[in-house]
Scaffold this active site. Structure first.
Site, PDB file in Angstrom:
ATOM      1  N   SER A 111       0.834  -1.197   0.000  1.00 20.75           N
ATOM      2  CA  SER A 111       0.000   0.000   0.000  1.00 20.75           C
ATOM      3  C   SER A 111       0.876   1.257   0.000  1.00 20.75           C
ATOM      4  O   SER A 111       1.683   1.440  -0.901  1.00 20.75           O
ATOM      5  CB  SER A 111      -0.956  -0.026   1.205  1.00 20.75           C
ATOM      6  OG  SER A 111      -1.920   0.990   1.121  1.00 20.75           O
TER       7      SER A 111
ATOM      8  N   ASP B 154      -9.172  -6.316  -3.902  1.00 19.17           N
ATOM      9  CA  ASP B 154      -8.820  -5.092  -3.181  1.00 19.17           C
ATOM     10  C   ASP B 154      -9.923  -4.054  -3.403  1.00 19.17           C
ATOM     11  O   ASP B 154     -10.173  -3.636  -4.538  1.00 19.17           O
ATOM     12  CB  ASP B 154      -7.479  -4.560  -3.688  1.00 19.17           C
ATOM     13  CG  ASP B 154      -6.931  -3.424  -2.844  1.00 19.17           C
ATOM     14  OD1 ASP B 154      -7.711  -2.774  -2.120  1.00 19.17           O
ATOM     15  OD2 ASP B 154      -5.710  -3.175  -2.910  1.00 19.17           O
TER      16      ASP B 154
ATOM     17  N   HIS C 212      -7.119  -5.978   0.187  1.00 18.38           N
ATOM     18  CA  HIS C 212      -6.059  -4.979   0.311  1.00 18.38           C
ATOM     19  C   HIS C 212      -5.017  -5.365   1.360  1.00 18.38           C
ATOM     20  O   HIS C 212      -3.816  -5.264   1.114  1.00 18.38           O
ATOM     21  CB  HIS C 212      -6.667  -3.619   0.672  1.00 18.38           C
ATOM     22  CG  HIS C 212      -5.648  -2.524   0.731  1.00 18.38           C
ATOM     23  ND1 HIS C 212      -4.991  -2.059  -0.383  1.00 18.38           N
ATOM     24  CD2 HIS C 212      -5.153  -1.814   1.781  1.00 18.38           C
ATOM     25  CE1 HIS C 212      -4.146  -1.107  -0.035  1.00 18.38           C
ATOM     26  NE2 HIS C 212      -4.218  -0.935   1.265  1.00 18.38           N
TER      27      HIS C 212
END
Length: 385
Positions: free
Chosen positions: A241, A316, A346
């Site tokens: 991320s 995600d 995610h």
């Protein structure tokens, strides 16, 4: 937090004039501050010019400080500005209101991006591994910020030649929350891991910012290079991320020191994310200078020619998986892989079947590629599914 300032009662004869005299210097300061950041063209260097340049530098700093103060004052006085505009109107007041709102949104971007206090105990308690060889380390960045790291040591066969993975986590929590994932990496991949808490996260000092996170990543890499017990020819970067953007930046600036990068469920840039999450018309056309945090990974990936693995969870719901595919396509690396996990979310793609197999295969391929004969065999654009 907005502070409300009461406006004094003004006689009808001088109301508008006094408002104008009070607000005009602020307006001028803001505009001066906006233009003071522009780079001036260099002229011939003479002693007179040098003195003039030094004087201008001093004036520019003063103007920037004044503009910052004026901008802050505008944000504090937003409600009085709106009330005054409602009563008397005027283009100048309208402009000041827009500038104030822009200032608030600009400052508020950090609140939307960084979540060091989620969960609420994240700044107070950082879980530590038990029964695993590890070190709890504190290092300083170039700007004097104290960072907290955890080094997990692999102690099996050929431990001295094990790769080292620098682990950059996402935008919430601390390094202790990533221990279950990291410990599985340690066992399955037979690597050392260094987990990094950015400034403002966990037990690290400071406050998070884009430039700050870049300085943090540089400090960690510099620290790894001072360790005689770590193989400096096998340094891997891992980022999930927000951490993926940090890893891409660090790799783009240190290609000679990084063996490979692995990024998971990361984004092209913050402006792209903003236009995705807030898809109404104005967001798509905001210029870059409107963003306090940019993290322009789609540009920086072009400087990452080392072997690269892109891990994408197709489930995600936060970052569109297409961004991972686009980063993969933008990568100029000769050895690049895209690992796709249809059920990967995610934060939990690492729990999908085949995840560690993909990582292990990639690491082995990179280590083998150090030999010239293996490099000649390496093919590009291979996708792991």
């Amino acid at each position: 937090m907005l502070q409300y300032v009461d406006l004094p009662l003004i006689s009808s004869k001088y109301k508008c004039l006094n408002c104008f005299l009070f607000l005009f210097p602020i307006f001028i300061s803001i505009h001066l501050g906006s233009f003071a950041g522009f780079t001036w063209s260099k002229k011939s260097v003479t002693s007179t010019m040098e003195k003039s340049w030094m004087l201008w530098t001093f004036v520019k700093r003063w103007l920037l400080a004044l503009a910052s103060w004026s901008w802050s004052l505008c944000r504090i006085c937003l409600l009085p500005l709106i009330v005054t505009f409602h009563l008397y109107g005027g283009i100048m007041l309208l402009i000041l209101i827009f500038v104030s709102i822009a200032g608030i949104l600009y400052k508020f971007q950090d609140v939307l991006l960084y979540f060091p206090e989620q969960p609420s105990s994240s700044r107070l308690y950082v879980p530590m591994p038990t029964g695993i060889p590890h070190e709890n380390i504190f290092i300083k960045t170039k700007d004097g910020v104290l960072l907290n790291l955890i080094l997990l040591r692999y102690t099996g066969d050929n431990a001295a030649y094990s790769p080292t993975i620098i682990y950059f986590h996402g935008n919430a929590g601390n390094i202790g929350h990533r221990l279950p994932n990291a410990l599985l990496m340690l066992v399955n991949l037979k690597v050392n891991l260094i987990l990094v808490d950015y400034r403002g996260y966990g037990k690290s000092e400071g406050e998070a910012s884009e430039e700050g996170l870049y300085l943090d990543s540089e400090a960690v890499l510099d620290y790894v290079m001072t360790r005689s017990d770590l193989d400096k020819t096998k340094i891997f970067l891992f980022g999930r991320s927000l951490g993926g953007a940090v890893a891409i930046h660090l790799a783009s600036e240190n290609s000679h020191r990084i063996s490979a990068i692995v990024v998971e469920n990361t984004f092209l840039s913050i402006p792209y994310m903003a236009s995705t999450l807030f898809s109404f018309f104005p967001m798509r056309y905001l210029p870059l200078w409107c963003y306090k945090n940019k993290f322009l990974s789609y540009r920086k990936i072009s400087q990452c020619r080392m072997p690269s693995l892109f891990i994408s969870g197709l489930s995600d719901q936060l970052i569109p998986p297409v961004m991972m595919k686009q980063l993969y396509e933008l990568s100029p690396a000769r050895t690049k892989r895209l690992a796709i996990f249809p059920d990967g979310t995610h934060n939990d793609t690492w729990q999908c079947q085949g995840y560690f197999t993909a990582l292990e295969q990639f690491i082995k391929e990179v280590i083998k590629s150090h030999s010239p004969e293996e490099m000649a065999k390496t093919s590009s654009n291979v996708t792991i599914i």
